[in-house]
Design a protein around this motif. Structure first.
Motif, PDB file in Angstrom:
ATOM      1  N   THR A  69     -11.155  15.889  11.148  1.00  0.00           N
ATOM      2  CA  THR A  69     -11.585  17.228  10.734  1.00  0.00           C
ATOM      3  C   THR A  69     -12.214  17.180   9.353  1.00  0.00           C
ATOM      4  OG1 THR A  69      -9.850  18.271  12.064  1.00  0.00           O
ATOM      5  CG2 THR A  69     -10.800  19.582  10.285  1.00  0.00           C
ATOM      6  N   SER A  70     -11.617  16.392   8.449  1.00  0.00           N
ATOM      7  CA  SER A  70     -12.160  16.265   7.097  1.00  0.00           C
ATOM      8  C   SER A  70     -13.523  15.581   7.114  1.00  0.00           C
ATOM      9  CB  SER A  70     -11.186  15.475   6.221  1.00  0.00           C
ATOM     10  OG  SER A  70      -9.989  16.200   6.024  1.00  0.00           O
ATOM     11  N   ALA A  71     -13.694  14.609   8.000  1.00  0.00           N
ATOM     12  CA  ALA A  71     -14.995  13.954   8.113  1.00  0.00           C
ATOM     13  C   ALA A  71     -16.038  14.916   8.675  1.00  0.00           C
ATOM     14  CB  ALA A  71     -14.886  12.714   8.991  1.00  0.00           C
ATOM     15  N   GLN A  72     -15.651  15.685   9.667  1.00  0.00           N
ATOM     16  CA  GLN A  72     -16.591  16.660  10.237  1.00  0.00           C
ATOM     17  C   GLN A  72     -17.048  17.675   9.192  1.00  0.00           C
ATOM     18  OE1 GLN A  72     -13.873  17.678  13.538  1.00  0.00           O
ATOM     19  NE2 GLN A  72     -15.625  17.429  14.917  1.00  0.00           N
ATOM     20  N   VAL A  75     -15.442  16.437   3.785  1.00  0.00           N
ATOM     21  CA  VAL A  75     -14.475  16.208   2.705  1.00  0.00           C
ATOM     22  C   VAL A  75     -14.297  14.718   2.461  1.00  0.00           C
ATOM     23  CG1 VAL A  75     -12.043  16.493   2.027  1.00  0.00           C
ATOM     24  CG2 VAL A  75     -13.281  18.390   3.086  1.00  0.00           C
ATOM     25  N   ILE A  76     -14.227  13.941   3.542  1.00  0.00           N
ATOM     26  CA  ILE A  76     -14.242  12.485   3.422  1.00  0.00           C
ATOM     27  C   ILE A  76     -15.492  11.975   4.131  1.00  0.00           C
ATOM     28  CG2 ILE A  76     -11.731  12.283   3.256  1.00  0.00           C
ATOM     29  CD1 ILE A  76     -11.655  11.372   6.130  1.00  0.00           C
ATOM     30  N   GLN A  77     -15.897  10.777   3.746  1.00  0.00           N
ATOM     31  CA  GLN A  77     -17.156  10.258   4.277  1.00  0.00           C
ATOM     32  C   GLN A  77     -16.962   9.327   5.477  1.00  0.00           C
ATOM     33  OE1 GLN A  77     -16.664  10.595   0.727  1.00  0.00           O
ATOM     34  NE2 GLN A  77     -17.677  12.515   1.279  1.00  0.00           N
ATOM     35  N   VAL A  78     -15.930   8.474   5.443  1.00  0.00           N
ATOM     36  CA  VAL A  78     -15.736   7.492   6.516  1.00  0.00           C
ATOM     37  C   VAL A  78     -14.247   7.376   6.819  1.00  0.00           C
ATOM     38  CG1 VAL A  78     -16.210   5.136   7.315  1.00  0.00           C
ATOM     39  CG2 VAL A  78     -17.715   6.190   5.612  1.00  0.00           C
ATOM     40  N   SER A  79     -13.929   7.188   8.099  1.00  0.00           N
ATOM     41  CA  SER A  79     -12.539   6.974   8.505  1.00  0.00           C
ATOM     42  C   SER A  79     -12.481   5.904   9.586  1.00  0.00           C
ATOM     43  CB  SER A  79     -11.910   8.267   9.038  1.00  0.00           C
ATOM     44  OG  SER A  79     -10.605   8.030   9.529  1.00  0.00           O
ATOM     45  N   ALA A  80     -11.584   4.943   9.406  1.00  0.00           N
ATOM     46  CA  ALA A  80     -11.212   4.035  10.495  1.00  0.00           C
ATOM     47  C   ALA A  80     -10.097   4.744  11.237  1.00  0.00           C
ATOM     48  CB  ALA A  80     -10.747   2.692   9.947  1.00  0.00           C
ATOM     49  N   ASN A  81     -10.445   5.348  12.347  1.00  0.00           N
ATOM     50  CA  ASN A  81      -9.567   6.316  12.972  1.00  0.00           C
ATOM     51  C   ASN A  81      -8.903   5.756  14.224  1.00  0.00           C
ATOM     52  OD1 ASN A  81      -8.963   9.331  14.109  1.00  0.00           O
ATOM     53  ND2 ASN A  81      -9.400   9.384  11.914  1.00  0.00           N
ATOM     54  N   SER A  82      -8.463   6.624  15.111  1.00  0.00           N
ATOM     55  CA  SER A  82      -7.777   6.194  16.327  1.00  0.00           C
ATOM     56  C   SER A  82      -8.486   6.752  17.559  1.00  0.00           C
ATOM     57  CB  SER A  82      -6.313   6.647  16.319  1.00  0.00           C
ATOM     58  OG  SER A  82      -6.226   8.051  16.431  1.00  0.00           O
ATOM     59  N   GLN A 125     -21.971  12.309  17.607  1.00  0.00           N
ATOM     60  CA  GLN A 125     -22.922  12.931  16.684  1.00  0.00           C
ATOM     61  C   GLN A 125     -23.058  14.424  16.950  1.00  0.00           C
ATOM     62  OE1 GLN A 125     -26.610  10.922  15.671  1.00  0.00           O
ATOM     63  NE2 GLN A 125     -25.803   8.976  16.436  1.00  0.00           N
ATOM     64  N   ALA A 126     -23.001  14.802  18.216  1.00  0.00           N
ATOM     65  CA  ALA A 126     -23.061  16.227  18.560  1.00  0.00           C
ATOM     66  C   ALA A 126     -21.848  16.983  18.027  1.00  0.00           C
ATOM     67  CB  ALA A 126     -23.168  16.388  20.074  1.00  0.00           C
ATOM     68  N   ALA A 127     -20.755  16.246  17.753  1.00  0.00           N
ATOM     69  CA  ALA A 127     -19.531  16.868  17.234  1.00  0.00           C
ATOM     70  C   ALA A 127     -19.394  16.684  15.722  1.00  0.00           C
ATOM     71  CB  ALA A 127     -18.315  16.265  17.932  1.00  0.00           C
ATOM     72  N   GLY A 128     -20.444  16.193  15.065  1.00  0.00           N
ATOM     73  CA  GLY A 128     -20.423  16.073  13.613  1.00  0.00           C
ATOM     74  C   GLY A 128     -19.919  14.756  13.082  1.00  0.00           C
ATOM     75  N   LEU A 129     -19.883  13.724  13.935  1.00  0.00           N
ATOM     76  CA  LEU A 129     -19.398  12.417  13.521  1.00  0.00           C
ATOM     77  C   LEU A 129     -20.384  11.335  13.953  1.00  0.00           C
ATOM     78  CD1 LEU A 129     -15.695  12.793  14.724  1.00  0.00           C
ATOM     79  CD2 LEU A 129     -16.460  12.851  12.334  1.00  0.00           C
ATOM     80  N   LYS A 130     -20.585  10.345  13.105  1.00  0.00           N
ATOM     81  CA  LYS A 130     -21.420   9.197  13.425  1.00  0.00           C
ATOM     82  C   LYS A 130     -20.520   7.990  13.623  1.00  0.00           C
ATOM     83  CE  LYS A 130     -24.584   5.978  13.573  1.00  0.00           C
ATOM     84  NZ  LYS A 130     -25.376   5.748  14.804  1.00  0.00           N
ATOM     85  N   VAL A 131     -20.602   7.351  14.793  1.00  0.00           N
ATOM     86  CA  VAL A 131     -19.829   6.135  15.034  1.00  0.00           C
ATOM     87  C   VAL A 131     -20.554   4.955  14.396  1.00  0.00           C
ATOM     88  CG1 VAL A 131     -18.871   4.566  16.746  1.00  0.00           C
ATOM     89  CG2 VAL A 131     -18.850   7.023  17.184  1.00  0.00           C
ATOM     90  N   ALA A 232     -18.209   8.209  10.561  1.00  0.00           N
ATOM     91  CA  ALA A 232     -18.684   8.784   9.306  1.00  0.00           C
ATOM     92  C   ALA A 232     -18.982  10.264   9.493  1.00  0.00           C
ATOM     93  CB  ALA A 232     -19.942   8.055   8.833  1.00  0.00           C
ATOM     94  N   SER A 233     -18.901  11.006   8.421  1.00  0.00           N
ATOM     95  CA  SER A 233     -19.347  12.389   8.418  1.00  0.00           C
ATOM     96  C   SER A 233     -20.849  12.427   8.682  1.00  0.00           C
ATOM     97  CB  SER A 233     -19.046  13.015   7.053  1.00  0.00           C
ATOM     98  OG  SER A 233     -19.799  14.190   6.857  1.00  0.00           O
ATOM     99  N   MET A 234     -21.282  13.221   9.640  1.00  0.00           N
ATOM    100  CA  MET A 234     -22.711  13.318   9.933  1.00  0.00           C
ATOM    101  C   MET A 234     -23.474  13.893   8.742  1.00  0.00           C
ATOM    102  SD  MET A 234     -24.162  12.074  12.594  1.00  0.00           S
ATOM    103  CE  MET A 234     -25.695  12.999  12.532  1.00  0.00           C
TER     104      MET A 234
END
Length: 318
Positions: A69-72, A75-82, A125-131, A232-234
């Protein structure tokens, strides 16, 4: 955890750090391959792009869902997420965890590095995140406080912690267990208190978090694979020039080679080490588990027929 996240956001807002540096956030603790790779990513990107990177590990910026949510929101730029948390935003990524889909890690990596990964990136990307790429979160096994679970019947009724992942919940519901999601950071205390009888994770995660001290009965079920999507945050990504975008992609790939290598090595070397530390290992009746979870494929094939078929073909199941 939400309090931590809100406090971090407040500090960033007051200091302007969100604009002054790149925040790379994740939930792993020191010693975990994700932590090691994140440190490498920070060094590589900083050297390439000339920008400072704030490495924020151990869920200091919230749990995986909160970090997404923060990346979208930028607030944060990149996350190694799950994979589990991301599947709530991009449902297709959850299909990588279909039961017994991948027999080994290199097969899984070949799939996520190809067209399947590109498709997931498009949806993200459509959801606001870049893989930026896919790191590894291993092939998973079950640990229990008091017994092995060599057959599906042993799992029936088991109170088992899962990540917030619909696929994992579907697998354990098919096995007749009582699964419930819980944040990774809260898992050790929940196991100690008896809220759960056990959990499931790759050996690397089990060992780095010392979960085998609490749940020493380890059954090598190999029931599913999980990736670690690096996202990453788009808003941030779109604001980078082509050279800095290349820096981010290259840092992800190079750090990912280290992370994947550590994961692969862990699968090969941790079993004897954990045995010395008191863990007791048993093999699972894979054929029985595969039969007991076959309905999960039917369930997801109804909604994603082409992708399920493509994944099975790529994994050599058809």
């Amino acid at each position: 955890m939400k309090t931590k996240l809100l406090a971090a956001v407040a500090v960033l807002a007051m200091t302007g750090a969100a604009q002054a540096e790149v925040i790379f956030a994740h939930g792993a603790n020191p010693g975990n391959p994700r932590y090691i790779a994140a440190e490498e990513w920070a060094d590589l990107y900083a050297a390439c792009a000339g920008e400072e990177v704030n490495h924020a590990p151990a869920a200091t910026m919230g749990n995986d869902s909160e970090m997404l949510t923060s990346a979208q929101s930028g607030v944060i730029q990149v996350s190694a997420n799950s994979q589990g948390a991301m599947s709530q935003v991009v449902p297709e990524v959850g299909l990588l965890g279909l039961p017994f889909l991948f027999s080994d890690l290199p097969t899984a990596w070949a799939v996520v590095d190809g067209e399947v990964g590109d498709m997931i990136d498009e949806r993200a990307q459509a959801a606001g995140l870049k893989v930026l790429g896919f790191w590894d979160n291993g092939i998973r096994n079950i640990t229990h406080t008091s017994k092995h679970v060599s057959s599906p019947e042993d799992v029936a009724g088991m109170k088992i912690r899962t990540p917030p992942d619909p696929m994992t919940l579907a697998i354990f519901e098919a096995l007749g267990a009582n699964p419930a999601p819980l944040a990774w950071s809260e898992l050790p205390s929940a196991l100690r208190s008896g809220v759960f009888e056990g959990q499931e994770n790759p050996l690397v995660n089990i060992h780095s978090a010392k979960l085998h001290d609490i749940t020493p009965y380890v059954t090598m079920t190999g029931h599913k694979y999980e990736s670690t999507p690096v996202v990453a945050s788009m808003a941030w990504w779109s604001g980078l020039d082509a050279a800095k975008q290349e820096c981010a992609l290259n840092a992800t790939a190079e750090a990912g080679e280290i992370q994947r290598g550590l994961s692969l090595k862990g699968d090969a070397t941790l079993r004897p080490r954990m045995t010395e530390e008191g863990a007791q290992f048993a093999e699972a009746d894979k054929a029985a588990y595969i039969a007991a979870t076959a309905s999960v494929y039917d369930r997801y094939a109804a909604d994603y027929p082409e992708l399920v078929a493509a994944l099975k073909a790529a994994a050599g199941l058809e």
